[in-house]
Design an enzyme around this catalytic site. Structure first.
Site, PDB file in Angstrom:
ATOM      1  N   ARG B  42       4.559   9.647  25.567  1.00 19.30           N
ATOM      2  CA  ARG B  42       5.111  11.427  25.989  1.00 19.30           C
ATOM      3  C   ARG B  42       4.474  12.552  26.693  1.00 19.30           C
ATOM      4  NH1 ARG B  42       4.700  13.120  20.719  1.00 19.30           N
ATOM      5  NH2 ARG B  42       3.809  10.771  19.563  1.00 19.30           N
ATOM      6  N   ARG B 102     -13.480  -0.956  10.483  1.00 16.32           N
ATOM      7  CA  ARG B 102     -14.076  -0.472   9.307  1.00 16.32           C
ATOM      8  C   ARG B 102     -14.869  -1.010   8.789  1.00 16.32           C
ATOM      9  NH1 ARG B 102     -10.896   5.189   7.759  1.00 16.32           N
ATOM     10  NH2 ARG B 102     -11.277   6.055   9.518  1.00 16.32           N
ATOM     11  N   CYS B 132     -12.205  10.250   6.441  1.00 18.36           N
ATOM     12  CA  CYS B 132     -12.790  11.465   6.266  1.00 18.36           C
ATOM     13  C   CYS B 132     -13.165  11.901   5.176  1.00 18.36           C
ATOM     14  CB  CYS B 132     -11.385  12.687   6.844  1.00 18.36           C
ATOM     15  SG  CYS B 132     -10.226  12.213   6.190  1.00 18.36           S
ATOM     16  N   LYS B 229     -10.939   3.110   0.208  1.00 15.58           N
ATOM     17  CA  LYS B 229     -11.637   3.638   1.042  1.00 15.58           C
ATOM     18  C   LYS B 229     -13.312   4.375   0.639  1.00 15.58           C
ATOM     19  CE  LYS B 229      -8.103   3.942   4.943  1.00 15.58           C
ATOM     20  NZ  LYS B 229      -7.261   4.505   5.533  1.00 15.58           N
ATOM     21  N   HIS B 258     -12.091  18.836   3.140  1.00 19.49           N
ATOM     22  CA  HIS B 258     -11.864  18.336   1.962  1.00 19.49           C
ATOM     23  C   HIS B 258     -13.277  18.802   0.366  1.00 19.49           C
ATOM     24  CE1 HIS B 258      -8.499  15.599   3.982  1.00 19.49           C
ATOM     25  NE2 HIS B 258      -9.720  14.590   3.703  1.00 19.49           N
TER      26      HIS B 258
END
Lengths: 354, 354
Positions: B42, B102, B132, B229, B258
């Site tokens: 795309r 991970r 993150c 996580k 954050h």
């Protein structure tokens, strides 16, 4: 026919909490005879609505307490420190929402769902209402403690702008007006500060598109007054003078309703199911905990309601004695006006002839 | 003269992280020869700027990796799961920012300030970049752990909208436009929901004038994937498989950066002064901790910067082994693109002839 019901005074009737207080007095059971609205000289003479009637605001003087049975104070600490004893000396039972008397050993600190019996032990004629952040979580914590024995609490707050009064609400709305419509904002250092400018209102940093890890004033060793209040007040209300408590208070761009994440540790082992069982039936608590259905409390849903809402309950993965929880409570209602009104109603029941 | 520098591929060059990645590649030391920008069919054919040059975006195919030395992937988990091995098979070292690899024991999870040495142990030719939220705090935590020995962590997050990608950013701005200017909003149950309507974008509840205690997908026992996580990735990065970790993740109306409150417990006794000493010299960390001068990190000040900022450091009042901290990190830079670029630069140094 004489009205046997007690007379109530509302001191600080015109502020953010006072406004909610008049709303609460207009909708709860009508246990009061006369209601006097009292404020500073600046607001005296205004006419405000309570229980559907217009009432003239009276100036705060000693004489205004003549004939009053119960007074609810929502004024700054120094005004309470001066005037609550004046009212108490005239025989008024004062329910004070400032920080002036909360840690006084001769003043009970009361949350009706947790320690209603303490209202009768008031040698100074003063009963204190806890800080709004403590009140956002203590009803849930008290219910769990009664069954499981609380030993430690780590809490992080997500506190609303209205915790800083009407000026906090106005500042947040002003800032939202400035940042809305600018889709580049919030991506470069200082861009939000530049747009908002230097008028931060009662906050030490911009609140729109930001979170601010500060509430209250600076105390020893880097703690904020708000963080120490959570510790000291939880210990006093739960009658656990050695409870381990640590809290970090953070302001968020929400108008009203404080949220708190809690990691709570208990003497007894816990399960999520046992916590649900306790909280499902706890007075003043709404259990709203089904993430599979998108059910967890948020300020936008909780604001304007009376209970403390709790969700996201999980037993800690590394400690069978600990729970993680997320609670929301309207900081102007249960966090201030409602709890004060509930205490005053306990007094009204005590003072009203059977 | 031949360019001896390695060839880099950026897979997912057009998303929120990809945009920051191109900015980072344009401003950091120029260690790369060719840089190929790769995206879905795309977006193929678009021309995007990197290092001041317009580069045509190539479609993601197997052949596009011919001659590539290092590829940075920022694409959904399932795209990484399919394409990272395809690239690795062609001899490319992949640095993957998805969740796909991970927790794979054969894939190192790397934060250069904490465990740079792990980049060399990559039997699959894949190195993973942490989530993150983990990245917003792990540099600070790693520095403290190296000196004090971390044993437990309780964390609460204040996560930005861009953690949910460009759709998250757009949704927050759309919602801010709808609520701005309405000064009655945020005081009655559901009023924010009514004004915002049913288009909640990637969030399960309104984000403007609200906080939402949910990020990621539902896992066992009420935990969100984001919360697990933080636990699993912190354990792996710090090489502490038994570390006690509990986290509650909450989305806040901030565009990018954050924040996390941490209650961290150590083997050794700690003081605030010792923590300052460690963090003042820690690479990738800015210590900003003087509340008396109004100094503590906030997202509005941290966004767009590389380091992890830390402030509000206090030794816990009831435990000389624990600290309270507040950290902020740009979730698109250190939280994603920057850490990926740092890992890739370690590889570039390894692959470039001396």
């Amino acid at each position: 026919m004489t009205d046997n019901r007690p007379t109530l005074a509302v001191v600080g009737a015109t502020g953010a909490v006072g406004t909610v207080m008049r709303d609460i007095l207009s909708t709860r059971q009508n246990v009061w005879g006369e209601i006097r609205l009292i404020a500073s000289a600046r607001s005296a003479g205004r006419r405000l609505s309570v229980r559907g009637e217009e009432v003239e605001v009276l100036e705060l003087t000693a004489d205004v307490f003549d004939g009053v049975d119960v007074a609810m104070f929502d004024v700054p600490d120094e005004v309470s420190a001066e005037w609550a004893p004046v009212a108490a000396e005239r025989g008024v039972v004062v329910v004070d929402n400032s920080g002036a008397f909360r840690m006084d050993p001769d003043v009970p600190l009361v949350v009706p769902e947790v320690n209603a019996r303490m209202t009768r032990q008031r040698p100074k004629g003063i009963i204190a209402n806890p800080n709004c952040t403590t009140l956002s979580m203590i009803v849930v914590l008290g219910a769990l403690h009664a069954e499981l024995g609380l030993t430690a609490l780590h809490a992080s707050s997500y506190q609303a702008a209205s915790g800083a009064g009407q000026a906090g609400i106005d500042t947040l709305h002003d800032q939202l007006n400035k940042v809305a419509g600018n889709r580049e904002l919030g991506t470069h250092p200082g861009d939000v500060r530049r747009v908002i400018g230097s008028d931060l209102g009662p906050f030490p940093a911009p609140l729109a598109l930001n979170v601010v890890p500060w509430a209250g004033s600076l105390k020893n060793d880097g703690w904020s007054s708000e963080e120490l209040k959570i510790r000291n007040e939880s210990r006093k209300i739960l009658d656990l003078p050695d409870l381990k408590v640590s809290a970090t208070c953070v302001r968020v761009p929400v108008v009203t309703t404080h949220s708190v994440t809690m990691h709570a540790t208990f003497e007894n082992e816990v399960t999520t199911e046992r916590a649900w069982e306790i909280l499902r039936d706890a007075p003043g608590v709404v259990l709203y905990d089904d993430p599979a259905r998108g059910e967890f409390p948020t300020p936008a849903d909780v604001v304007g309601t009376d209970p403390t809402w709790v969700g996201r309950i999980r037993r800690s993965l590394d400690d069978p004695h600990s729970l993680e929880l997320f609670v929301c409570g309207d900081n102007l209602r249960k966090g201030a006006a409602l709890n004060t009104a509930q205490i005053a109603e306990l007094l009204a029941a005590e003072l009203t002839p059977a």
